[in-house]
Scaffold this active site. Structure first.
Site, PDB file in Angstrom:
ATOM      1  N   SER A 186      28.010  23.976  16.718  1.00 58.84           N
ATOM      2  CA  SER A 186      29.123  24.920  16.725  1.00 58.84           C
ATOM      3  C   SER A 186      29.732  25.145  18.096  1.00 58.84           C
ATOM      4  CB  SER A 186      28.678  26.254  16.124  1.00 58.84           C
ATOM      5  OG  SER A 186      27.526  26.722  16.781  1.00 58.84           O
ATOM      6  N   HIS A 214      30.517  23.953   9.866  1.00 55.70           N
ATOM      7  CA  HIS A 214      31.780  23.544  10.499  1.00 55.70           C
ATOM      8  C   HIS A 214      32.300  22.220   9.940  1.00 55.70           C
ATOM      9  CE1 HIS A 214      31.809  26.720  13.520  1.00 55.70           C
ATOM     10  NE2 HIS A 214      30.485  26.602  13.499  1.00 55.70           N
ATOM     11  N   LYS A 245      34.809  29.588   7.031  1.00 59.23           N
ATOM     12  CA  LYS A 245      35.480  28.829   8.087  1.00 59.23           C
ATOM     13  C   LYS A 245      36.627  28.034   7.447  1.00 59.23           C
ATOM     14  CE  LYS A 245      31.221  28.990  10.736  1.00 59.23           C
ATOM     15  NZ  LYS A 245      31.482  30.250  11.420  1.00 59.23           N
TER      16      LYS A 245
END
Ligand SMILES: Cc1ncc(COP(=O)(O)O)c(C=O)c1O
Length: 394
Positions: A186, A214, A245
């Site tokens: 990340s 992610h 996200k």
């Protein structure tokens, strides 16, 4: 402290805060005014943001907002109880069915956050008498899961497969072994060597848990993540993702076998002992999955633009580390340098967060750029040109 307390036993907090401030490590909360997106208002500042994880530009998408509004009109907002106590609604079941279909797994389970999914799942899979093997750069939620599990935790140097192999070779006496890793790290934006990790897991009879927080919606032909891109999905036992996200909503999920999900329903403490996410949030995430399926151009364009911008920054001489994703660090070393560059950019209309210890190890402070599909070519050019001008000032 209550305004009326006469003794301040928390005076040490002020001393510690002062220490953080002097070391360039103090963090300050800013308030966003208006929707998440590349054009951002923060307190009395307005400019271009490179600080969100809204990779596909869905956080403020009208279709998600409408799904939320409709669900709230029908069912209200609060879910009122934990999932096992009637907090879990049909919207959660639909989302879990869609997630299992999307991930091509037998089943999926939704948690209140990605943090809860990671920490709860690891602690449900490993315990006393087991060993967990964790990459040094794993996200805090994976690390906390390791700590909560009461298993022996072996941290291996970042992406160092050889060292992990040596640790596993000495771990035959444990009841069970579990390897946990981010797929996209990340802060550095680099990828885990999932094929090699799967080899080791098979050789040493270890479970493999991959956090695609992610990568969901960003990597792979169907947007399932790095394991899909590398063709190793069937070799990953436990897949964790987040809805917060690229999917523009809130919550986390685990995808895998039916029995894994049943075990987590019974044993993952953040699932059992925490209120279910609102049904409306599940409805929004379900719509986001449709968009990931129907609009692959979003992830394709995002990756192409991120690669191009990374290349331009590297050409200017910035240290962008091993990044291979829409997360691109500018590594500066000392926290003061990272804060100075972030402030210079902020003054010129660009919000880029400075990342300092303890989020990254000492000596690895950086600016963390994250690109989204919604950034325009002009915004990217503006950032690159401004960084070129600042090159000799840090
Ligand atoms: C790698 C990784 N995993 C998990 C999480 C937690 O996800 P969530 O924000 O949904 O709690 C994050 C969030 O920052 C992350 O970066």
């Amino acid at each position: 402290m209550s305004k009326h307390t006469t003794h301040n036993r928390l005076a040490w907090v002020d001393r510690e805060l002062g220490r953080l401030q002097r070391g360039g490590l103090h963090r300050q909360l800013r308030t966003r005014l208006g929707p998440q997106g590349p054009g951002l208002r923060l307190d009395d500042w307005q400019g271009t943001s490179f600080g969100s994880n809204d990779y596909l530009g869905l956080a403020a998408d009208r279709r998600l907002a409408e799904a939320v509004a409709e669900a709230v009109r029908k069912e209200g907002w609060g879910s009122g109880a934990s999932p096992l106590l009637a907090g879990s609604a049909d919207a959660h079941r639909w989302l879990e069915a869609r997630l299992a279909e999307f991930e091509d797994t037998e089943a999926a389970l939704v948690f209140g956050s990605g943090f809860a999914a990671n920490s709860g799942t690891i602690a449900a899979l490993a315990g006393s008498g087991d060993a967990v093997f964790a990459d040094r750069k794993n996200h805090a939620s994976l690390l906390d899961g390791c700590r909560l599990s009461r298993a022996d935790v072996r941290v291996y140097p970042h992406n160092n497969v050889a060292q992990l192999g040596r640790l596993l070779a000495r771990a035959g006496r444990y009841r069970r072994r579990l390897i946990v890793t981010d797929s996209v790290f990340s802060m550095d934006g680099d990828l885990a060597p999932l094929a090699e990790l799967a080899d080791l897991a098979e050789r040493h009879d270890a479970m493999l848990l991959v956090d695609e927080a992610h990568a969901t919606g960003v990597f792979g032909r169907h947007g399932r993540g790095v394991a899909e891109m590398l063709g190793v999905e069937s070799r990953v036992d436990v897949r964790v993702g987040t809805l917060s996200k690229a999917l523009g909503s809130i919550g986390g999920f685990v995808a895998g076998s039916r029995s894994l999900v049943e075990w987590l329903i019974n044993r993952a403490r953040p699932y059992v002992f925490s209120t279910a996410m609102p049904a409306a949030a599940a409805a929004a995430a379900t719509v986001a999955l449709d968009i990931v399926r129907d609009e692959p151009q979003r992830r394709e364009q995002l990756l192409a633009r991120a690669n191009e911008t990374r290349r331009r920054l590297a050409e200017q001489g910035w240290n962008v580390g091993p990044s291979a994703s829409p997360i691109v660090p500018i590594v500066l070393g000392e926290p003061e340098r990272a804060v100075r560059l972030a402030e210079q950019l902020f003054d010129r209309g660009f919000y880029v967060p400075a990342i300092r210890p303890p989020t990254v190890p000492e000596g690895e402070s950086c600016l963390r750029l994250s690109f989204t599909w919604a950034h325009t070519a002009e915004q990217l050019d503006g950032l690159v040109e401004t960084l070129a001008k600042l090159r000799d000032t840090v």
